[in-house]
Enzyme design. Structure first.
Site, PDB file in Angstrom:
ATOM      1  N   LYS A 158       0.796  -1.238   0.000  1.00 12.26           N
ATOM      2  CA  LYS A 158       0.000   0.000   0.000  1.00 12.26           C
ATOM      3  C   LYS A 158       0.827   1.285   0.000  1.00 12.26           C
ATOM      4  O   LYS A 158       0.328   2.369   0.295  1.00 12.26           O
ATOM      5  CB  LYS A 158      -1.031   0.047   1.146  1.00 12.26           C
ATOM      6  CG  LYS A 158      -1.857  -1.195   1.376  1.00 12.26           C
ATOM      7  CD  LYS A 158      -2.180  -2.023   0.180  1.00 12.26           C
ATOM      8  CE  LYS A 158      -3.067  -1.403  -0.847  1.00 12.26           C
ATOM      9  NZ  LYS A 158      -3.067  -2.236  -2.101  1.00 12.26           N
ATOM     10  N   SER A 159       2.096   1.168  -0.365  1.00 14.17           N
ATOM     11  CA  SER A 159       2.981   2.343  -0.360  1.00 14.17           C
ATOM     12  C   SER A 159       3.220   2.921  -1.747  1.00 14.17           C
ATOM     13  O   SER A 159       3.986   3.875  -1.886  1.00 14.17           O
ATOM     14  CB  SER A 159       4.352   1.962   0.201  1.00 14.17           C
ATOM     15  OG  SER A 159       4.232   1.366   1.429  1.00 14.17           O
TER      16      SER A 159
ATOM     17  N   THR B   7       3.508   0.525  -4.623  1.00 10.47           N
ATOM     18  CA  THR B   7       4.185  -0.558  -5.353  1.00 10.47           C
ATOM     19  C   THR B   7       3.747  -0.618  -6.817  1.00 10.47           C
ATOM     20  O   THR B   7       4.577  -0.746  -7.724  1.00 10.47           O
ATOM     21  CB  THR B   7       3.830  -1.908  -4.690  1.00 10.47           C
ATOM     22  OG1 THR B   7       3.822  -1.743  -3.291  1.00 10.47           O
ATOM     23  CG2 THR B   7       4.770  -2.994  -5.117  1.00 10.47           C
TER      24      THR B   7
ATOM     25  N   HIS C 224       7.755  -7.582  -1.395  1.00  4.39           N
ATOM     26  CA  HIS C 224       7.313  -6.875  -0.193  1.00  4.39           C
ATOM     27  C   HIS C 224       8.130  -7.359   1.018  1.00  4.39           C
ATOM     28  O   HIS C 224       7.878  -6.927   2.140  1.00  4.39           O
ATOM     29  CB  HIS C 224       5.837  -7.172   0.093  1.00  4.39           C
ATOM     30  CG  HIS C 224       4.869  -6.434  -0.782  1.00  4.39           C
ATOM     31  ND1 HIS C 224       5.002  -5.097  -1.086  1.00  4.39           N
ATOM     32  CD2 HIS C 224       3.728  -6.833  -1.399  1.00  4.39           C
ATOM     33  CE1 HIS C 224       3.996  -4.718  -1.864  1.00  4.39           C
ATOM     34  NE2 HIS C 224       3.216  -5.758  -2.065  1.00  4.39           N
TER      35      HIS C 224
ATOM     36  N   ARG D 190       5.700   5.705   1.885  1.00  3.26           N
ATOM     37  CA  ARG D 190       4.586   6.661   1.844  1.00  3.26           C
ATOM     38  C   ARG D 190       4.203   7.028   3.260  1.00  3.26           C
ATOM     39  O   ARG D 190       4.445   6.243   4.200  1.00  3.26           O
ATOM     40  CB  ARG D 190       3.419   5.941   1.148  1.00  3.26           C
ATOM     41  CG  ARG D 190       2.211   6.752   0.856  1.00  3.26           C
ATOM     42  CD  ARG D 190       1.143   5.881   0.193  1.00  3.26           C
ATOM     43  NE  ARG D 190       0.014   6.694  -0.240  1.00  3.26           N
ATOM     44  CZ  ARG D 190      -1.128   6.217  -0.706  1.00  3.26           C
ATOM     45  NH1 ARG D 190      -1.294   4.905  -0.826  1.00  3.26           N
ATOM     46  NH2 ARG D 190      -2.103   7.028  -1.059  1.00  3.26           N
TER      47      ARG D 190
ATOM     48  N   SER E 105      -5.314   3.252   2.998  1.00  4.02           N
ATOM     49  CA  SER E 105      -5.304   2.396   1.813  1.00  4.02           C
ATOM     50  C   SER E 105      -5.487   0.932   2.219  1.00  4.02           C
ATOM     51  O   SER E 105      -6.264   0.187   1.611  1.00  4.02           O
ATOM     52  CB  SER E 105      -3.974   2.602   1.078  1.00  4.02           C
ATOM     53  OG  SER E 105      -3.984   1.957  -0.159  1.00  4.02           O
TER      54      SER E 105
ATOM     55  N   TYR F 200       6.451   8.433  -2.117  1.00  6.01           N
ATOM     56  CA  TYR F 200       5.209   8.522  -2.900  1.00  6.01           C
ATOM     57  C   TYR F 200       4.755   9.972  -3.067  1.00  6.01           C
ATOM     58  O   TYR F 200       4.462  10.424  -4.173  1.00  6.01           O
ATOM     59  CB  TYR F 200       4.134   7.689  -2.192  1.00  6.01           C
ATOM     60  CG  TYR F 200       2.804   7.602  -2.903  1.00  6.01           C
ATOM     61  CD1 TYR F 200       2.569   6.604  -3.851  1.00  6.01           C
ATOM     62  CD2 TYR F 200       1.778   8.492  -2.612  1.00  6.01           C
ATOM     63  CE1 TYR F 200       1.336   6.514  -4.497  1.00  6.01           C
ATOM     64  CE2 TYR F 200       0.548   8.403  -3.253  1.00  6.01           C
ATOM     65  CZ  TYR F 200       0.332   7.419  -4.192  1.00  6.01           C
ATOM     66  OH  TYR F 200      -0.888   7.331  -4.820  1.00  6.01           O
TER      67      TYR F 200
ATOM     68  N   ALA G  97      -5.573   7.223  -4.845  1.00  3.18           N
ATOM     69  CA  ALA G  97      -4.218   7.702  -5.170  1.00  3.18           C
ATOM     70  C   ALA G  97      -4.008   9.173  -4.834  1.00  3.18           C
ATOM     71  O   ALA G  97      -3.444   9.927  -5.628  1.00  3.18           O
ATOM     72  CB  ALA G  97      -3.884   7.419  -6.625  1.00  3.18           C
TER      73      ALA G  97
END
Ligand code: A3P
Length: 308
Positions: free
Chosen positions: A59-60, A62, A115, A137, A145, A203, A275
């Protein structure tokens, strides 16, 4: 594998109505199937010195990093009208270490994703000194997220899930790939020990200044843009191709199964939501914000890593 799993601490997420169980391995929480892949990779993965690892906590960002790296590295084969990214989820364009059983390495592509935390990477990767790109992020947006993603994977409506419970678990360090701060710090320390072979992308910085980050990424990957390419607008084309607006509207990313071998496990659309930078403001109370900020400050203090 069964014998190994039996020895590991387990955690079943009550906020997901018991539908998700994580295993703690070498200090981090994993899904069972991905952990099995990781253990197998630890025993068998043979890194090539030319491999470039794309690493992140889930959730960063990827999906974005994979799309950009793929577009950069393959730009002499494909352009924005013929790229496999138009018909394939970015996750399936680049093999991942944990999923090696289902997706073999691609001979002509130097990119590999994971991951896995730094300390759990197969030893051959560390020995080969291959390049590592790490994307991270703001943890508050990562939590939001994750709060939306996990119910989808568990086939639950997000409305049935308590954000407070999600927050509490992540705060305790229990989340897919977590503790988040330890995940970042593992790679951060590696970047200090192996200067030049690990870069960090943020991010939020990429959102604000895609051009300079994409140029920096291309240089690091060993595929710098030439002056002619810059003039021809190739950097902008890649940014546009990999943008959330473009990828999330492609037919392939609106549904379709991600892992054909695990029907229903993850649909492509799960990887595209909003996003934005700062969606956390719609979910966090002041108390939650202060609590997590304080925790991150404590965890990062003295490490030289500044997230703000
Ligand atoms: P949100 O849930 O905040 O919308 P990961 O790829 O590591 O699973 O991270 C998923 C997050 O990245 C989601 O964030 C998703 O919407 C966002 N994302 C996916 N594709 C993106 C892209 N091309 N550009 C920017 N963000 C993207």
């Amino acid at each position: 594998m069964e014998e190994i799993l039996k020895t590991l601490p387990q955690h079943t997420c009550s906020w997901l109505k018991g539908r998700c169980t994580f295993y703690k391995y070498e200090g981090f929480w994993h899904f069972q199937n991905l952990l099995e892949g990781a253990i197998l990779a630890q025993q068998t993965f043979k890194a090539r010195s030319s491999d470039i690892l794309l690493c992140s906590c889930p959730k960063s960002g990827t999906t974005w990093l994979k799309a950009l790296a793929f577009a950069i590295v393959t730009r002499n084969q494909f352009d924005e009208s013929s790229s496999p990214l138009l018909t394939t989820l970015p996750h399936l364009c680049i093999p991942s270490i944990e999923n090696m059983i289902h997706e073999p390495m691609k001979e002509n592509l130097p990119l590999v994703a994971t991951h896995l935390p730094y300390a759990t990477l197969p030893k051959s990767i560390l020995a080969s000194n291959c390049k590592i790109v790490y994307i991270y992020r703001n943890i508050k947006d990562v939590i939001v997220s994750y709060y939306h993603f996990m119910p989808k994977v568990s086939k639950l409506p997000v409305e049935d899930v308590s954000f407070e419970q999600v927050f509490d678990e992540v705060y305790q360090g229990i989340s897919w790939g977590g503790p988040y701060w330890d995940h970042i710090l593992g790679y951060w320390k590696a970047s200090q020990e192996r200067p030049g072979s690990v870069i960090f992308l943020k991010y939020e910085d990429m959102k604000r200044n895609a051009r300079s980050n994409v140029t920096r990424l291309a240089e690091f990957l060993g595929y710098p843009f030439s002056a002619e390419e810059e003039k021809a607008g190739i950097v902008e084309n890649i940014i546009k191709l990999c943008s959330f607006e473009n990828l999330s509207n492609l037919e392939v990313n609106k549904s379709r199964n991600h892992h054909q071998n695990e029907p229903g496990f993850m649909e492509n659309e799960y990887f595209f939501r909003k996003a934005t930078d700062g969606d956390w403001k719609n979910y966090f109370t002041d108390e939650m914000k202060n609590k997590i900020d304080k925790l991150m400050d404590e965890k990062l203090s003295g490490t030289g890593l500044v997230l703000k």
